[in-house]
Design a protein around this motif. Structure first.
Motif, PDB file in Angstrom:
ATOM      1  N   ALA A 184       0.839  -1.196   0.000  1.00  0.00           N
ATOM      2  CA  ALA A 184       0.000   0.000   0.000  1.00  0.00           C
ATOM      3  C   ALA A 184       0.874   1.246   0.000  1.00  0.00           C
ATOM      4  CB  ALA A 184      -0.910  -0.020   1.214  1.00  0.00           C
ATOM      5  N   MET A 185       1.945   1.207   0.794  1.00  0.00           N
ATOM      6  CA  MET A 185       2.851   2.353   0.839  1.00  0.00           C
ATOM      7  C   MET A 185       3.523   2.556  -0.512  1.00  0.00           C
ATOM      8  SD  MET A 185       4.523   1.733   4.526  1.00  0.00           S
ATOM      9  CE  MET A 185       3.679   2.200   6.027  1.00  0.00           C
ATOM     10  N   GLY A 186       3.873   1.428  -1.142  1.00  0.00           N
ATOM     11  CA  GLY A 186       4.487   1.509  -2.471  1.00  0.00           C
ATOM     12  C   GLY A 186       3.552   2.181  -3.465  1.00  0.00           C
ATOM     13  N   ILE A 187       2.287   1.821  -3.402  1.00  0.00           N
ATOM     14  CA  ILE A 187       1.311   2.430  -4.314  1.00  0.00           C
ATOM     15  C   ILE A 187       1.192   3.927  -4.007  1.00  0.00           C
ATOM     16  CG2 ILE A 187      -1.104   2.431  -5.021  1.00  0.00           C
ATOM     17  CD1 ILE A 187       0.055  -0.082  -5.942  1.00  0.00           C
ATOM     18  N   PHE A 188       1.236   4.231  -2.720  1.00  0.00           N
ATOM     19  CA  PHE A 188       1.195   5.639  -2.325  1.00  0.00           C
ATOM     20  C   PHE A 188       2.372   6.383  -2.953  1.00  0.00           C
ATOM     21  CE2 PHE A 188       2.328   9.115   0.520  1.00  0.00           C
ATOM     22  CZ  PHE A 188       1.115   9.756   0.690  1.00  0.00           C
ATOM     23  N   LEU A 189       3.527   5.757  -2.886  1.00  0.00           N
ATOM     24  CA  LEU A 189       4.730   6.364  -3.463  1.00  0.00           C
ATOM     25  C   LEU A 189       4.530   6.641  -4.951  1.00  0.00           C
ATOM     26  CD1 LEU A 189       7.877   6.984  -3.378  1.00  0.00           C
ATOM     27  CD2 LEU A 189       8.190   4.602  -3.944  1.00  0.00           C
ATOM     28  N   ILE A 190       3.970   5.664  -5.635  1.00  0.00           N
ATOM     29  CA  ILE A 190       3.786   5.823  -7.079  1.00  0.00           C
ATOM     30  C   ILE A 190       2.802   6.969  -7.361  1.00  0.00           C
ATOM     31  CG2 ILE A 190       2.918   4.667  -9.148  1.00  0.00           C
ATOM     32  CD1 ILE A 190       3.761   2.006  -7.745  1.00  0.00           C
ATOM     33  N   CYS A 191       1.713   6.986  -6.595  1.00  0.00           N
ATOM     34  CA  CYS A 191       0.668   7.971  -6.886  1.00  0.00           C
ATOM     35  C   CYS A 191       1.083   9.383  -6.487  1.00  0.00           C
ATOM     36  CB  CYS A 191      -0.617   7.608  -6.141  1.00  0.00           C
ATOM     37  SG  CYS A 191      -1.300   6.073  -6.684  1.00  0.00           S
ATOM     38  N   GLN A 192       1.753   9.472  -5.360  1.00  0.00           N
ATOM     39  CA  GLN A 192       2.043  10.804  -4.807  1.00  0.00           C
ATOM     40  C   GLN A 192       3.472  11.244  -5.107  1.00  0.00           C
ATOM     41  OE1 GLN A 192      -0.284  12.666  -3.039  1.00  0.00           O
ATOM     42  NE2 GLN A 192      -1.738  11.074  -3.630  1.00  0.00           N
ATOM     43  N   PHE A 193       4.124  10.585  -6.020  1.00  0.00           N
ATOM     44  CA  PHE A 193       5.566  10.792  -6.178  1.00  0.00           C
ATOM     45  C   PHE A 193       5.941  12.270  -6.339  1.00  0.00           C
ATOM     46  CE2 PHE A 193       9.553  10.857  -8.583  1.00  0.00           C
ATOM     47  CZ  PHE A 193      10.331  10.196  -7.670  1.00  0.00           C
ATOM     48  N   THR A 194       5.193  12.978  -7.176  1.00  0.00           N
ATOM     49  CA  THR A 194       5.561  14.374  -7.437  1.00  0.00           C
ATOM     50  C   THR A 194       5.167  15.290  -6.276  1.00  0.00           C
ATOM     51  OG1 THR A 194       3.479  14.544  -8.609  1.00  0.00           O
ATOM     52  CG2 THR A 194       5.469  14.223  -9.939  1.00  0.00           C
ATOM     53  N   ARG A 195       4.332  14.776  -5.405  1.00  0.00           N
ATOM     54  CA  ARG A 195       3.856  15.622  -4.310  1.00  0.00           C
ATOM     55  C   ARG A 195       4.410  15.189  -2.953  1.00  0.00           C
ATOM     56  NH1 ARG A 195      -0.292  15.398  -8.007  1.00  0.00           N
ATOM     57  NH2 ARG A 195      -0.996  13.374  -7.291  1.00  0.00           N
ATOM     58  N   LEU A 196       5.422  14.354  -2.978  1.00  0.00           N
ATOM     59  CA  LEU A 196       5.955  13.842  -1.704  1.00  0.00           C
ATOM     60  C   LEU A 196       6.613  14.961  -0.916  1.00  0.00           C
ATOM     61  CD1 LEU A 196       7.699  10.417  -2.463  1.00  0.00           C
ATOM     62  CD2 LEU A 196       5.574  10.811  -1.235  1.00  0.00           C
ATOM     63  N   LYS A 197       6.370  14.927   0.421  1.00  0.00           N
ATOM     64  CA  LYS A 197       7.048  15.910   1.266  1.00  0.00           C
ATOM     65  C   LYS A 197       8.391  15.327   1.688  1.00  0.00           C
ATOM     66  CE  LYS A 197       2.610  17.433   2.819  1.00  0.00           C
ATOM     67  NZ  LYS A 197       1.523  16.890   3.627  1.00  0.00           N
ATOM     68  N   GLN A 198       9.263  16.197   2.170  1.00  0.00           N
ATOM     69  CA  GLN A 198      10.617  15.753   2.512  1.00  0.00           C
ATOM     70  C   GLN A 198      10.626  14.598   3.528  1.00  0.00           C
ATOM     71  OE1 GLN A 198      12.983  16.621   0.608  1.00  0.00           O
ATOM     72  NE2 GLN A 198      14.396  15.260   1.691  1.00  0.00           N
ATOM     73  N   PRO A 199       9.831  14.710   4.623  1.00  0.00           N
ATOM     74  CA  PRO A 199       9.851  13.598   5.599  1.00  0.00           C
ATOM     75  C   PRO A 199       9.403  12.285   4.970  1.00  0.00           C
ATOM     76  CG  PRO A 199       8.595  15.479   6.458  1.00  0.00           C
ATOM     77  CD  PRO A 199       8.933  15.812   5.060  1.00  0.00           C
ATOM     78  N   GLN A 200       8.452  12.412   4.078  1.00  0.00           N
ATOM     79  CA  GLN A 200       7.970  11.184   3.423  1.00  0.00           C
ATOM     80  C   GLN A 200       9.069  10.589   2.559  1.00  0.00           C
ATOM     81  OE1 GLN A 200       4.489  12.860   1.557  1.00  0.00           O
ATOM     82  NE2 GLN A 200       3.123  11.937   3.091  1.00  0.00           N
ATOM     83  N   LYS A 201       9.798  11.476   1.861  1.00  0.00           N
ATOM     84  CA  LYS A 201      10.898  10.974   1.027  1.00  0.00           C
ATOM     85  C   LYS A 201      11.915  10.228   1.881  1.00  0.00           C
ATOM     86  CE  LYS A 201      10.727  14.296  -2.715  1.00  0.00           C
ATOM     87  NZ  LYS A 201      11.322  15.483  -3.320  1.00  0.00           N
ATOM     88  N   GLU A 202      12.194  10.810   3.032  1.00  0.00           N
ATOM     89  CA  GLU A 202      13.177  10.178   3.922  1.00  0.00           C
ATOM     90  C   GLU A 202      12.703   8.787   4.341  1.00  0.00           C
ATOM     91  OE1 GLU A 202      14.403  12.503   7.329  1.00  0.00           O
ATOM     92  OE2 GLU A 202      14.685  14.223   5.962  1.00  0.00           O
ATOM     93  N   PHE A 203      11.434   8.723   4.638  1.00  0.00           N
ATOM     94  CA  PHE A 203      10.873   7.432   5.029  1.00  0.00           C
ATOM     95  C   PHE A 203      11.089   6.383   3.937  1.00  0.00           C
ATOM     96  CE2 PHE A 203       7.282   4.527   4.497  1.00  0.00           C
ATOM     97  CZ  PHE A 203       7.342   3.830   5.693  1.00  0.00           C
ATOM     98  N   PHE A 204      10.790   6.789   2.711  1.00  0.00           N
ATOM     99  CA  PHE A 204      10.921   5.821   1.621  1.00  0.00           C
ATOM    100  C   PHE A 204      12.372   5.449   1.370  1.00  0.00           C
ATOM    101  CE2 PHE A 204       6.584   7.222   0.476  1.00  0.00           C
ATOM    102  CZ  PHE A 204       6.006   5.958   0.414  1.00  0.00           C
ATOM    103  N   ARG A 205      13.253   6.370   1.553  1.00  0.00           N
ATOM    104  CA  ARG A 205      14.672   6.093   1.290  1.00  0.00           C
ATOM    105  C   ARG A 205      15.249   5.112   2.309  1.00  0.00           C
ATOM    106  NH1 ARG A 205      16.064  11.739  -0.588  1.00  0.00           N
ATOM    107  NH2 ARG A 205      16.362  12.292   1.582  1.00  0.00           N
ATOM    108  N   SER A 206      14.729   5.139   3.512  1.00  0.00           N
ATOM    109  CA  SER A 206      15.365   4.337   4.569  1.00  0.00           C
ATOM    110  C   SER A 206      14.498   3.159   5.040  1.00  0.00           C
ATOM    111  CB  SER A 206      15.701   5.246   5.743  1.00  0.00           C
ATOM    112  OG  SER A 206      14.522   5.935   6.149  1.00  0.00           O
ATOM    113  N   HIS A 207      13.569   3.437   5.932  1.00  0.00           N
ATOM    114  CA  HIS A 207      12.812   2.346   6.549  1.00  0.00           C
ATOM    115  C   HIS A 207      12.035   1.529   5.522  1.00  0.00           C
ATOM    116  CE1 HIS A 207      13.971   3.793  10.379  1.00  0.00           C
ATOM    117  NE2 HIS A 207      13.302   4.938  10.269  1.00  0.00           N
ATOM    118  N   PHE A 208      11.445   2.219   4.621  1.00  0.00           N
ATOM    119  CA  PHE A 208      10.642   1.529   3.617  1.00  0.00           C
ATOM    120  C   PHE A 208      11.502   0.561   2.810  1.00  0.00           C
ATOM    121  CE2 PHE A 208       8.963   1.242  -0.702  1.00  0.00           C
ATOM    122  CZ  PHE A 208       7.697   0.756  -0.442  1.00  0.00           C
ATOM    123  N   LEU A 209      12.667   1.075   2.394  1.00  0.00           N
ATOM    124  CA  LEU A 209      13.549   0.236   1.577  1.00  0.00           C
ATOM    125  C   LEU A 209      13.999  -0.999   2.360  1.00  0.00           C
ATOM    126  CD1 LEU A 209      15.097  -0.214  -1.017  1.00  0.00           C
ATOM    127  CD2 LEU A 209      16.914   1.226  -0.137  1.00  0.00           C
TER     128      LEU A 209
END
Lengths: 319, 1072
Positions: free
Chosen positions: B549-574
């Motif tokens: 679900a988070m991955g889909i969120f990433l795909i959908c919101q990619f251009t609108r991601l906020k910095q904290p969200q980006k950090e989340f995806f770069r680290s914990h999510f990965l």
């Protein structure tokens, strides 16, 4: 007990007997039914199937469940080297010295009431003719004179039906040839359970049923019933146990078989088929022939291929 | 009455008269008068003609015309036939015509359908209907005539029909008519301008859900036939495909699932339903041969082989419609799964969408309780299988639920998850069905929309079938949108994901039309807000099930991601993704990865790991076949349809991420160039294909890896043949001739074959038999029946002997391989046959050139002689055995191993103890300090152990362990194999000896642990060792700290990487 009670009792016994026999096997309902029908009609029955499918087992279990003295049962596996003496009994040497040609038939086919001939088509020509007259005319020649044989029920088994022409007559005697196929995979669990069960009870000489539920006499009573009903047919010109509509359908199906499958239905065969149909109706519902009884016509094939072909295609017509 | 016979020519008249006279001498006295005219005619009196010719000469010349004249008045020509009797002559089968009254038509047609007769032509003739059959069984002919008094005719010649099996002397006369003529017993009917039409085309079957009517279009004719289920009387009962178990039978079903092998589980899918019956549908996959499931309340079979239309076993649809008709009647969509059954008198249908069924294996949770419990459930797999094969083959527990592993429960259990998505599609379908069926005329707006969408979808499908281009942007866009409107979220997501993959630029437009994130959350039954709230830079404790679900969120919101969200995806999510990527659908994973790559992942190595996985999966099966698309799209081969450059582009976007080109990296790239080469070759783009092949060749030469060399060979051969138009299509090619394959060792061969087998390009699983043949033509021998083997072995034996390969070594090798294969199966074929073949092998035995080959064959033969306790053979083979032991040189200890393995358990029993000790002593002299010697030592220790000679057996075990610990060798694979074999071979020994080995292992624990920790593939060995230690009671409360560590480490490796390591055997990674 009056006669009709006798008949009903015999019918109940034979049905119970069939139930017991059926329960020893997996997927052999049709075969057991055909055994009962041919035993009632006193017509020989042939089982055809690959080795290991339990053809012999069906018959030996039939024998073990029926009330019958040992000397009235005969069982033999024929080979091409089987001599007439092995089937008919050895020659009586004392009488031979006196110039008479007699066989000692005690415990052999001429004295049996129930017989099982395994690999029946392996019989050589020395035995063949004697077999034919025993099967068809129920008689046997002692020193050139015919002697009646008491044979009532005959079962035979073979791996396949050969095509040699000298065996045509023998083949024709077995009007019904029932295929015994290996048990389908989905029934293997049951098969193992019952197979091992039979083995164990044989080893410990245990029987899982009341053994003497039916005797040969029960079959004889039903045969007599059948014959009596035929007498009515002859007197009235119309068979009360074979309604006109079913009779027409019967003729249609036989004609169909004859033409579509180019299958020979000899005159003798036609009569025997009629008799077997009536016997089945008697066994199943104690009454008149119905369309469902025509199922036995699927076993009319003459050789292995026909047997298989008919069993596969005829049910569509009979549905 | 006067008859007049007309002749067109004088010569004909003369010839005919002579012919008659010849046939019927009485004709000489006949008073006939020849009347000259045009045409010539011969006139007879009727009585004369009849007495001489009637019934005797059916062979009237075809050119002769007969007319009859009554008192000089012509009588109608067609009545001539009445003067002559019919003859009964069986005729070849031909067209049959039935003239039947309209009233009886319905009943008659039911009979026709019952007998599967559908090819019927019809025409109306007054109050009757004329039906024409190409073939009509005799039964039906008789039934028509007898039951419905129909007239039945059989084709006599071109336009003439006569009663079945009857012929008439003048039939040929009528045959010349230009119109269709029915020559009956009572009358002759001539049909002018008879137009026969296809009856089935005229029959329109209605299809409301509960009953189906059939009515002829023609206003005059009306036949209604209800389709129902009736008793199936077929001789051969069809095989069940679906079984139904009621809710209450769950426990029984679960214990069955637990009892079968995981591979067998893979042959099944399961669906849980609330309606119409509460319970489970278990479905067998097409083409698989699974074990029999437990006895079920209901079971269903496929009515049309290969089609997913099912009906209860024991019943059959009546009338049994041809498949095309059936599809029309029931309006079954492509790939739609449908169940029919009857309730009371009515026929019920149930549509089961593909998505409803779950893989049975996926629902099985392997749960860790305590070690011994856990291991017991796997020991049969691990301990008794060939360890080499097991590493590649054993995918049994690839997908454990980590949640469950983190939270151990008492014992291993199997859970059928109550997945909401299983229920949703079905209820939706039922709802749709009900709406569609109950109120077909209610024209509400929604209803119209629904209908319009369904129509449009059908249109798209048809269009697709014509154009076969599923990667078209518009097609995918519209499909995604429409499927979403129907709330078919799974299909909608699949289309959307493919669209994003092939056409990344359509992202914004797609997202404006389809709310992917919402769709996904609905599909999975998760809360959108809860997911959003979890995407925080410091949140590491989220559930794995939310990853997608988070991955889909990433795909959908990619251009609108906020910095904290980006950090989340770069680290914990990965990090979490790295643990669970194996469970995510490939197309989704690809998209997540593409987006992650743009975020500059914090842990680059994790990114690489996931990337490698994606690439290998792409290689194995292709993107399209891994996606949950509507089935009709998946009918077609990925490579033949896909927009190839998209895949290549995707590959290129990921490629620059590989910073340092390691060997592994290079290995991973090779398959892609190979696959691209095939794609280009398929499109006849020779330049691009050659470029790809060249690049692959370069990379192969860099790695010097034999597996890749073999793969290169296979693919380049295929590419060449595609370019030269030889191989017409992919997937159906014959096996490649891989010469390289013979040079590989067994494990590598297995791997190459496995890769080729799984490859879409080489025809997927169908190639199984052929690839087996590739590396061992004897592979399937054991699966044959005894009867087949008895026929086959002598024949094959002969063939092997007559083979003349290039060298003697090769010949010896081929023979050894064949002999061993035969010897493997011989014991089950009975003693007599077995020794008959062994005699033959023994005759050829001296011709085996290599001592290794002789040892392997002899060992096996000796073991069979022991098995049957055949003294004579035992003695002969044993003396040869001793000879071979003498011949062996120290450098070829492997021979001893070959000799000893098959007979090790018979030795102590059959050979005199002194003799045995002597022989073992002799062997011992040959041994050195290498792994091969170590294996022989282990086997010898086993024999000593059986002879109750504990000291030498302990000594040998000790030596073997020392070899394992101290032998200096760079061959890590051999070392690992030796370790596994040591544990395996000592398993049947006495407890005392095993305990001794256990204590040795514990003493040297640090070194063993060092070895086993070097490579994650060693996890299998860890499990082996642990099991061994448990079995000899070395694991208890008083464990050493090292052992405790080992256990913890074991649990860690089990949970984290054991299954994954098996799964992640990508083309680039080796066993070592």
């Amino acid at each position: 007990m009056n006669e009709s009670e006798d008949i009903n009792q015999s019918l109940r016994n034979v049905r119970e007997f069939a139930r017991n026999l059926r329960s020893l096997f997996v997927g052999r309902e049709r075969q057991v039914e055909m055994m009962m029908v041919s035993a009632i009609a006193q017509e020989p029955l042939l089982f055809v199937g690959p080795p290991g499918t339990g053809k012999s087992e069906l018959i030996t279990q039939f024998r073990s469940l029926i009330k019958l003295p040992d000397e009235e049962y005969f069982e033999y596996t024929l080979t091409k080297f089987t001599e007439p003496g092995e089937i008919l009994g050895p020659l009586d040497l004392n009488k031979m010295k006196q110039g008479e040609f007699f066989r000692k038939t005690e415990g052999k086919l001429p004295q049996a009431k129930l017989a099982f001939l395994d690999e029946v088509f392996k019989a050589n020509s020395a035995i063949l003719n004697t077999l034919l007259s025993i099967l068809n005319e129920r008689k046997f020649y002692q020193d050139g004179r015919p002697v009646a044989v008491p044979l009532k029920i005959l079962f035979a088994a073979t791996n396949n039906i050969p095509v040699q022409s000298e065996l045509e007559a023998l083949k024709d005697r077995f009007v019904f040839k029932v295929k015994v196929n290996p048990v389908p995979e989905e029934l293997w669990d049951d098969l193992l359970l019952k197979g091992i069960g039979n083995d164990v009870s044989r080893y410990f000489k245990q029987s899982r049923f009341v053994q003497d539920v039916a005797s040969l006499n029960d079959f004889l009573v039903l045969y007599k019933t059948l014959q009596n009903s035929f007498r009515a047919y002859l007197e009235e010109g119309e068979d009360p146990y074979f309604a006109q509509s079913e009779y027409l359908e019967f003729k249609r199906i036989i004609k169909h078989i004859k033409h579509e499958y180019e299958l020979g239905v000899s005159d003798r065969k036609l009569i025997k088929i009629y008799k077997m149909l009536r016997a089945r109706a008697l066994f199943v519902r104690g009454g008149a022939v119905e369309r469902e009884d025509f199922q036995i016509l699927t076993h009319l094939g003459n050789d292995s291929e026909e047997v298989e072909f008919l069993e596969k295609t005829l049910p569509e017509i009979l549905a | 009455m006067i008859l007049q016979v007309l002749f067109p020519r004088q010569s004909l008249l003369e010839r005919q008269v002579l012919h008659w006279i010849h046939r019927v001498p009485d004709l000489v006295n006949l008073k006939a008068e020849v009347i000259h005219g045009d045409p010539l005619s011969l006139t007879f009196s009727k009585t004369e003609f009849e007495s001489c010719l009637g019934g005797k000469d059916p062979e009237l010349l075809p050119e002769v015309r007969i007319q009859s004249v009554d008192n000089q008045q012509w009588i109608p020509e067609k009545e001539v036939w009445q003067f002559y009797p019919w003859s009964s002559t069986p005729r070849e089968k031909g067209k049959i015509r039935v003239l039947i009254s309209r009233d009886a038509l319905k009943e008659f047609l039911i009979e026709c359908f019952r007998l599967s007769l559908y090819r019927i032509k019809y025409a109306q003739t007054g109050s009757r209907v004329l039906l024409e059959f190409e073939q009509c069984p005799r039964y039906l002919q008789l039934l028509a005539a007898e039951k419905w008094q129909a007239e039945v005719f059989q084709a006599h010649s071109r336009n003439l029909f006569t009663p079945v099996d009857y012929d008439h002397p003048v039939a040929k006369h009528f045959a010349s008519s230009e119109f269709d003529t029915h020559l009956g017993f009572q009358k002759v009917e001539v049909f002018r301008n008879l137009k026969l039409e296809d009856l089935l085309e005229k029959v329109k079957f209605g299809s409301n859900s509960r009953e189906v009517d059939a009515s002829l279009h023609d206003s005059n004719l009306e036949v209604q036939i209800e389709v129902s289920l009736q008793k199936d009387t077929r001789y051969e009962k069809p095989q069940s495909y679906i079984w139904f178990y009621e809710e209450s039978e769950r426990e029984r079903l679960e214990s069955w699932v637990a009892s079968i092998h995981s591979q067998q589980r893979k042959s099944f899918q399961i669906l849980r339903l609330q309606l119409p019956w509460k319970g489970y549908f278990l479905m067998k996959k097409t083409g698989s041969k699974p074990v029999s499931p437990p006895q079920a309340t209901k079971s269903f079979y496929s009515i049309y082989p290969g089609e997913e239309v099912f009906c209860p076993v024991g019943l059959k649809p009546f009338p049994f419609l041809p498949e095309e008709e059936f599809e029309k009647v029931f309006e079954r969509g492509y790939g739609q799964r449908m169940l029919l059954w009857d309730e009371g008198d009515s026929l019920i249908r149930l549509d089961l969408k593909n998505s409803g069924f779950e893989e049975l294996e996926k629902l099985v949770n392997y749960v860790l309780s305590d070690y011994s419990e856990q291991i017991r459930s796997f020991q049969s797999m691990i301990f008794f299988d060939d360890p080499k094969v097991e590493l590649y083959d054993w995918e049994a527990a690839q997908k454990p639920s980590d949640n469950e592993l983190n939270d151990p429960v008492e014992e291993a259990e199997i859970k059928f998850e109550d997945v909401p998505k299983q229920e949703q599609p079905l209820s939706a379908v039922l709802k749709e069905e009900m709406v569609a069926q109950e109120a077909p005329s209610a024209e509400t707006t929604d209803q119209m929309d629904y209908q319009a969408i369904v129509d449009r979808l059908n249109e798209l499908r048809n269009q697709y079938m014509l154009e076969r281009n599923f990667s078209s942007r518009d097609f995918l866009m519209e499909m995604a949108y429409l499927e979403a409107r129907l709330e078919n979220h799974r299909e909608s997501l699949a289309c959307a994901e493919l669209l994003l993959f092939f056409h990344p630029d359509s992202r914004e437009e797609l997202l404006s039309k389809v709310s992917l994130f919402d769709s996904f959350c609905k599909l999975r039954g998760v809360d959108t807000v809860a997911i959003r709230n979890q995407i925080q830079p410091d949140n590491s404790g989220f559930r794995e099930s939310d990853i997608e679900a988070m991955g889909i969120f990433l795909i959908c919101q990619f251009t609108r991601l906020k910095q904290p969200q980006k950090e989340f995806f770069r680290s914990h999510f990965l990090r979490k993704l790295e643990e669970s990527y194996g469970r995510i659908q490939l197309s989704r994973l690809v998209l997540i990865l593409v987006h992650l790559s743009k975020l500059n992942a914090e842990f680059e190595f994790l990114f690489h790991k996931v990337k490698d996985h994606v690439l290998s999966r792409l290689f194995e099966s292709g993107l399209v076949v891994s996606v949950d698309l509507p089935a009709f799209i998946l009918d077609h081969d990925f490579l033949q349809e896909a927009d190839f450059s998209s895949v290549e582009n995707f590959y290129q976007t990921l490629l620059p991420k590989v910073a340092n080109e390691s060997t592994e990296g290079v290995k991973n790239r090779i398959p892609f160039f190979l696959i691209f080469a095939i794609g280009h070759a398929q499109n006849q783009n020779t330049t691009a294909a050659s470029a790809c092949l060249q690049e692959a060749r370069r990379l192969v030469s860099l790695t010097k890896d034999p597996i890749h060399e073999a793969l290169y060979e296979a693919y380049s051969e295929l590419a060449q043949s595609l370019m030269s138009q030889e191989g017409s299509s992919l997937g159906s090619r014959e096996k490649p001739r891989l010469e390289k394959l013979n040079e590989l060792n067994q494990a590598s061969k297995y791997k190459v074959n496995n890769l080729l087998e799984r490859s879409t390009i080489f025809g997927g699983r169908d190639l199984g038999g052929a690839t087996h043949h590739l590396y061992s033509e004897w592979a399937g021998l054991g699966e044959r029946t005894d009867y087949e083997l008895v026929q086959l072995i002598p024949r094959e034996f002969e063939r092997v002997l007559n083979e003349r390969p290039g060298s003697k070594e090769r010949q010896s090798f081929n023979r050894k391989r064949a002999f061993l294969a035969f010897l493997q199966v011989l014991p089950r074929l009975g003693e007599a046959f077995c020794f008959q073949i062994i005699d033959q092998i023994w005759r050829e035995f001296p011709l085996l050139t290599s001592i290794e080959h002789r040892a392997a064959v002899l060992g096996k033969m000796l073991s069979i002689a022991y098995l049957f306790e055949n003294r004579e053979y035992c003695q002969t083979f044993y003396s040869e055995f001793l000879k071979l032991v003498d011949e062996v040189e120290s450098s070829r200890v492997r021979v001893l191993n070959e000799l000893l393995v098959p007979v090790v358990d018979y030795f102590a029993q059959y050979v005199d103890k002194q003799e045995c000790l002597f022989t073992l002593e002799k062997m011992q002299q040959k041994l050195e300090g290498d792994y091969d010697s170590g294996r022989v030592m282990v086997l010898m220790a086993r024999v000593f152990d059986q002879l109750q000679e504990s000291e030498p057996s302990r000594d040998l075990v000790n030596r073997a362990v020392q070899i394992y610990i101290h032998h200096q060798s760079s061959d890590r694979k051999a070392r690992l194999e030796f370790f596994q074999a040591m544990l395996h071979d000592l398993k049947p020994c006495t407890f005392d000896l095993k305990q001794y080995l256990g204590s040795l292992l514990i003493q040297n624990f640090e070194k063993v642990n060092d070895h086993l920790s070097m490579n994650e593939h060693c996890s299998v060995s860890k499990v082996l060792m642990l099991e061994f230690l448990i079995s000899v009671g070395k694991v208890d409360e008083e464990m050493s700290p090292e052992l405790k560590n080992f256990l913890m480490d074991f649990e860690f490796s089990w949970r984290k990487s054991f299954f994954q390591s098996l799964e992640s055997l990508t083309p680039g990674e080796g066993y070592e």
